[in-house]
Write a protein that holds these residues in place. Sequence first.
Motif, PDB file in Angstrom:
ATOM      1  N   ALA A  27      31.525 -50.723  24.886  1.00 36.11           N
ATOM      2  CA  ALA A  27      30.854 -49.638  25.781  1.00 36.11           C
ATOM      3  C   ALA A  27      31.351 -48.363  25.622  1.00 36.11           C
ATOM      4  CB  ALA A  27      31.244 -50.363  27.168  1.00 36.11           C
ATOM      5  N   VAL A  28      32.342 -48.267  24.825  1.00 32.09           N
ATOM      6  CA  VAL A  28      33.212 -46.939  24.643  1.00 32.09           C
ATOM      7  C   VAL A  28      33.335 -46.662  23.251  1.00 32.09           C
ATOM      8  CG1 VAL A  28      35.181 -45.784  25.359  1.00 32.09           C
ATOM      9  CG2 VAL A  28      34.171 -47.024  27.129  1.00 32.09           C
ATOM     10  N   GLY A  29      33.266 -45.288  22.801  1.00 35.86           N
ATOM     11  CA  GLY A  29      33.540 -44.999  21.576  1.00 35.86           C
ATOM     12  C   GLY A  29      34.163 -43.630  21.684  1.00 35.86           C
ATOM     13  N   THR A  30      34.897 -43.277  20.154  1.00 34.17           N
ATOM     14  CA  THR A  30      35.429 -42.182  20.092  1.00 34.17           C
ATOM     15  C   THR A  30      34.579 -40.914  19.459  1.00 34.17           C
ATOM     16  OG1 THR A  30      37.839 -42.973  20.256  1.00 34.17           O
ATOM     17  CG2 THR A  30      37.534 -40.678  19.270  1.00 34.17           C
ATOM     18  N   LEU A  31      34.365 -39.814  19.965  1.00 38.21           N
ATOM     19  CA  LEU A  31      33.401 -38.846  19.520  1.00 38.21           C
ATOM     20  C   LEU A  31      34.374 -37.922  19.012  1.00 38.21           C
ATOM     21  CD1 LEU A  31      30.650 -37.317  19.064  1.00 38.21           C
ATOM     22  CD2 LEU A  31      31.025 -36.279  21.380  1.00 38.21           C
ATOM     23  N   ALA A  32      34.121 -37.611  17.445  1.00 33.79           N
ATOM     24  CA  ALA A  32      34.891 -36.416  17.016  1.00 33.79           C
ATOM     25  C   ALA A  32      34.134 -35.126  16.633  1.00 33.79           C
ATOM     26  CB  ALA A  32      35.706 -36.890  15.639  1.00 33.79           C
ATOM     27  N   THR A  33      34.182 -34.237  17.075  1.00 32.02           N
ATOM     28  CA  THR A  33      33.387 -32.997  16.764  1.00 32.02           C
ATOM     29  C   THR A  33      34.144 -31.851  16.200  1.00 32.02           C
ATOM     30  OG1 THR A  33      33.853 -32.102  18.991  1.00 32.02           O
ATOM     31  CG2 THR A  33      31.923 -33.354  18.704  1.00 32.02           C
ATOM     32  N   HIS A  34      33.649 -30.806  15.730  1.00 30.59           N
ATOM     33  CA  HIS A  34      34.309 -29.505  14.946  1.00 30.59           C
ATOM     34  C   HIS A  34      34.605 -28.749  16.352  1.00 30.59           C
ATOM     35  CE1 HIS A  34      33.477 -30.894  10.908  1.00 30.59           C
ATOM     36  NE2 HIS A  34      32.531 -31.484  11.192  1.00 30.59           N
ATOM     37  N   ALA A  35      35.926 -28.440  16.362  1.00 31.33           N
ATOM     38  CA  ALA A  35      36.278 -27.655  17.336  1.00 31.33           C
ATOM     39  C   ALA A  35      36.017 -26.111  17.033  1.00 31.33           C
ATOM     40  CB  ALA A  35      37.779 -27.591  17.246  1.00 31.33           C
ATOM     41  N   ARG A  36      35.509 -25.446  18.041  1.00 32.66           N
ATOM     42  CA  ARG A  36      35.317 -23.997  17.768  1.00 32.66           C
ATOM     43  C   ARG A  36      36.363 -23.124  17.715  1.00 32.66           C
ATOM     44  NH1 ARG A  36      32.259 -22.444  22.751  1.00 32.66           N
ATOM     45  NH2 ARG A  36      33.783 -23.969  23.636  1.00 32.66           N
ATOM     46  N   GLN A  37      37.369 -23.640  18.585  1.00 33.45           N
ATOM     47  CA  GLN A  37      38.668 -22.741  18.790  1.00 33.45           C
ATOM     48  C   GLN A  37      39.803 -23.829  18.989  1.00 33.45           C
ATOM     49  OE1 GLN A  37      40.379 -19.694  17.776  1.00 33.45           O
ATOM     50  NE2 GLN A  37      38.380 -19.338  18.193  1.00 33.45           N
ATOM     51  N   PRO A  38      40.768 -23.994  17.986  1.00 35.72           N
ATOM     52  CA  PRO A  38      40.831 -23.254  16.840  1.00 35.72           C
ATOM     53  C   PRO A  38      39.661 -23.826  15.755  1.00 35.72           C
ATOM     54  CG  PRO A  38      42.659 -24.999  16.856  1.00 35.72           C
ATOM     55  CD  PRO A  38      42.048 -24.846  18.252  1.00 35.72           C
ATOM     56  N   GLU A  39      39.038 -23.096  15.041  1.00 32.42           N
ATOM     57  CA  GLU A  39      37.989 -23.561  14.456  1.00 32.42           C
ATOM     58  C   GLU A  39      38.097 -24.504  13.230  1.00 32.42           C
ATOM     59  OE1 GLU A  39      34.413 -21.214  11.765  1.00 32.42           O
ATOM     60  OE2 GLU A  39      36.087 -19.993  12.525  1.00 32.42           O
ATOM     61  N   PHE A  90      38.843 -27.635  13.416  1.00 32.50           N
ATOM     62  CA  PHE A  90      39.858 -28.772  13.489  1.00 32.50           C
ATOM     63  C   PHE A  90      38.847 -29.957  14.154  1.00 32.50           C
ATOM     64  CE2 PHE A  90      43.029 -25.687  13.013  1.00 32.50           C
ATOM     65  CZ  PHE A  90      44.110 -26.478  12.204  1.00 32.50           C
ATOM     66  N   PRO A  91      39.198 -31.273  13.872  1.00 29.77           N
ATOM     67  CA  PRO A  91      38.562 -32.353  14.433  1.00 29.77           C
ATOM     68  C   PRO A  91      39.105 -32.391  15.902  1.00 29.77           C
ATOM     69  CG  PRO A  91      39.766 -33.068  12.429  1.00 29.77           C
ATOM     70  CD  PRO A  91      40.228 -31.607  12.704  1.00 29.77           C
ATOM     71  N   TYR A  92      38.040 -32.614  16.781  1.00 25.01           N
ATOM     72  CA  TYR A  92      38.225 -32.387  18.316  1.00 25.01           C
ATOM     73  C   TYR A  92      37.923 -34.105  18.805  1.00 25.01           C
ATOM     74  CZ  TYR A  92      38.317 -31.184  23.336  1.00 25.01           C
ATOM     75  OH  TYR A  92      38.403 -31.113  24.527  1.00 25.01           O
ATOM     76  N   PRO A  93      38.729 -34.913  18.808  1.00 17.01           N
ATOM     77  CA  PRO A  93      38.245 -36.330  19.352  1.00 17.01           C
ATOM     78  C   PRO A  93      38.214 -36.375  20.945  1.00 17.01           C
ATOM     79  CG  PRO A  93      40.642 -36.333  18.787  1.00 17.01           C
ATOM     80  CD  PRO A  93      40.094 -34.719  18.453  1.00 17.01           C
ATOM     81  N   SER A  94      37.078 -37.130  21.415  1.00 20.25           N
ATOM     82  CA  SER A  94      37.196 -37.298  22.902  1.00 20.25           C
ATOM     83  C   SER A  94      36.606 -38.918  23.000  1.00 20.25           C
ATOM     84  CB  SER A  94      36.432 -36.284  23.790  1.00 20.25           C
ATOM     85  OG  SER A  94      35.103 -36.156  22.899  1.00 20.25           O
ATOM     86  N   VAL A  95      37.092 -39.556  24.150  1.00 21.99           N
ATOM     87  CA  VAL A  95      36.578 -40.848  24.333  1.00 21.99           C
ATOM     88  C   VAL A  95      35.474 -40.752  25.499  1.00 21.99           C
ATOM     89  CG1 VAL A  95      37.221 -43.208  25.281  1.00 21.99           C
ATOM     90  CG2 VAL A  95      38.743 -41.769  23.663  1.00 21.99           C
ATOM     91  N   LEU A  96      34.419 -41.414  25.281  1.00 20.91           N
ATOM     92  CA  LEU A  96      33.137 -41.702  26.125  1.00 20.91           C
ATOM     93  C   LEU A  96      32.450 -42.716  25.960  1.00 20.91           C
ATOM     94  CD1 LEU A  96      30.824 -38.858  25.070  1.00 20.91           C
ATOM     95  CD2 LEU A  96      32.203 -40.025  23.444  1.00 20.91           C
ATOM     96  N   ASN A 104      30.829 -27.873  21.114  1.00 13.13           N
ATOM     97  CA  ASN A 104      30.983 -28.191  19.773  1.00 13.13           C
ATOM     98  C   ASN A 104      29.793 -28.577  18.930  1.00 13.13           C
ATOM     99  OD1 ASN A 104      33.794 -27.245  20.053  1.00 13.13           O
ATOM    100  ND2 ASN A 104      34.373 -29.382  20.156  1.00 13.13           N
ATOM    101  N   LEU A 105      29.074 -29.328  19.503  1.00 16.24           N
ATOM    102  CA  LEU A 105      28.011 -30.076  19.055  1.00 16.24           C
ATOM    103  C   LEU A 105      26.762 -28.971  18.900  1.00 16.24           C
ATOM    104  CD1 LEU A 105      27.628 -33.490  20.726  1.00 16.24           C
ATOM    105  CD2 LEU A 105      28.185 -32.947  18.240  1.00 16.24           C
ATOM    106  N   HIS A 106      26.764 -28.191  19.798  1.00 16.26           N
ATOM    107  CA  HIS A 106      25.777 -27.102  19.749  1.00 16.26           C
ATOM    108  C   HIS A 106      26.084 -25.756  18.704  1.00 16.26           C
ATOM    109  CE1 HIS A 106      22.918 -27.638  23.127  1.00 16.26           C
ATOM    110  NE2 HIS A 106      24.024 -27.679  23.900  1.00 16.26           N
ATOM    111  N   ALA A 107      27.343 -26.036  18.373  1.00 15.11           N
ATOM    112  CA  ALA A 107      27.636 -25.120  17.193  1.00 15.11           C
ATOM    113  C   ALA A 107      27.563 -25.756  15.944  1.00 15.11           C
ATOM    114  CB  ALA A 107      29.154 -24.517  17.361  1.00 15.11           C
ATOM    115  N   ASP A 108      27.929 -26.969  15.741  1.00 20.81           N
ATOM    116  CA  ASP A 108      28.080 -27.896  14.715  1.00 20.81           C
ATOM    117  C   ASP A 108      27.510 -29.189  15.148  1.00 20.81           C
ATOM    118  OD1 ASP A 108      28.217 -29.053  12.201  1.00 20.81           O
ATOM    119  OD2 ASP A 108      29.972 -27.953  11.580  1.00 20.81           O
ATOM    120  N   PRO A 109      26.522 -29.830  14.842  1.00 22.55           N
ATOM    121  CA  PRO A 109      26.112 -31.015  15.318  1.00 22.55           C
ATOM    122  C   PRO A 109      26.621 -32.454  14.203  1.00 22.55           C
ATOM    123  CG  PRO A 109      24.264 -30.234  14.010  1.00 22.55           C
ATOM    124  CD  PRO A 109      25.261 -29.136  14.209  1.00 22.55           C
ATOM    125  N   ARG A 110      27.487 -31.764  13.282  1.00 24.20           N
ATOM    126  CA  ARG A 110      27.926 -32.989  12.659  1.00 24.20           C
ATOM    127  C   ARG A 110      29.070 -33.594  13.061  1.00 24.20           C
ATOM    128  NH1 ARG A 110      29.768 -30.097   7.216  1.00 24.20           N
ATOM    129  NH2 ARG A 110      30.353 -28.645   8.850  1.00 24.20           N
TER     130      ARG A 110
END
Length: 222
Positions: free
Chosen positions: A16-28, A30-36, A59-65
């Motif tokens: 039911a839960v996963g870890t999402l890793a987006t591209h941080a905007r600041q510091p630009e 870097f991987p930004y992991p969060s659980v949701l 982060n996703l709006h800036a870079d959807p990868r």
Amino acid sequence: MNIPAHAPLHLLHTTAVGTLATHARQPEGFPYPSVLPFAPDSQHRPTILVSRLAEHTHNLHADPRAGFLVVDAPEGDVLSGQRVTLLGTFEPVDSTPEVVQRYLRYHPDAERYLVLGDFTFWAMRLERLRYIGGFGAMGWLGGAELDPLPPLGFDEENALIEEFSRFSGSSGGRGFQLLGIDRYGADLKLAGMRSRFAFDDAKLNTETLHAALKDCIQRHAN
């Protein structure tokens, strides 16, 4: 590559839960992991419900990868458990009645977030995935290889859920709920816990789906 048939697909329906890793905007960069929490859509893609104010949404709006990690580690034994890392892009999804209804079956508590009007749905378009199912069972798959079959339509899935939910109730089942159905299995909630009933093979028509769901109900409803 040595991956058990459909193992990554079933795993995406088990947890039911996963870890999402987006591209941080600041510091630009870097991987930004969060659980949701997430729910699989009809194509088994993770669908998430996120606040417009959340850092990972910006982060996703800036870079959807993004990367998305799903783990099933009974008793905390991660190395012996199953995990799949998905790589792809997240796209906003309109809050249609079909999307909302399916997501709320998996996460009914999310209704309170939808009322706020600040939360939006995003679904992942898969590029590649890496599955690890324990020693000697691992490998890469292309996104299109996860499921080459056409998905069940919304109306067909809903009709099956309605039909077999009534059947489970007439059997005296307790704490049993059908969350979702696809050609490879059924997602259940048993006594409040998520469970996956995997079919023995892909069900390509209504007749074989009915037979597989009857077997599922007989095993779990009582």
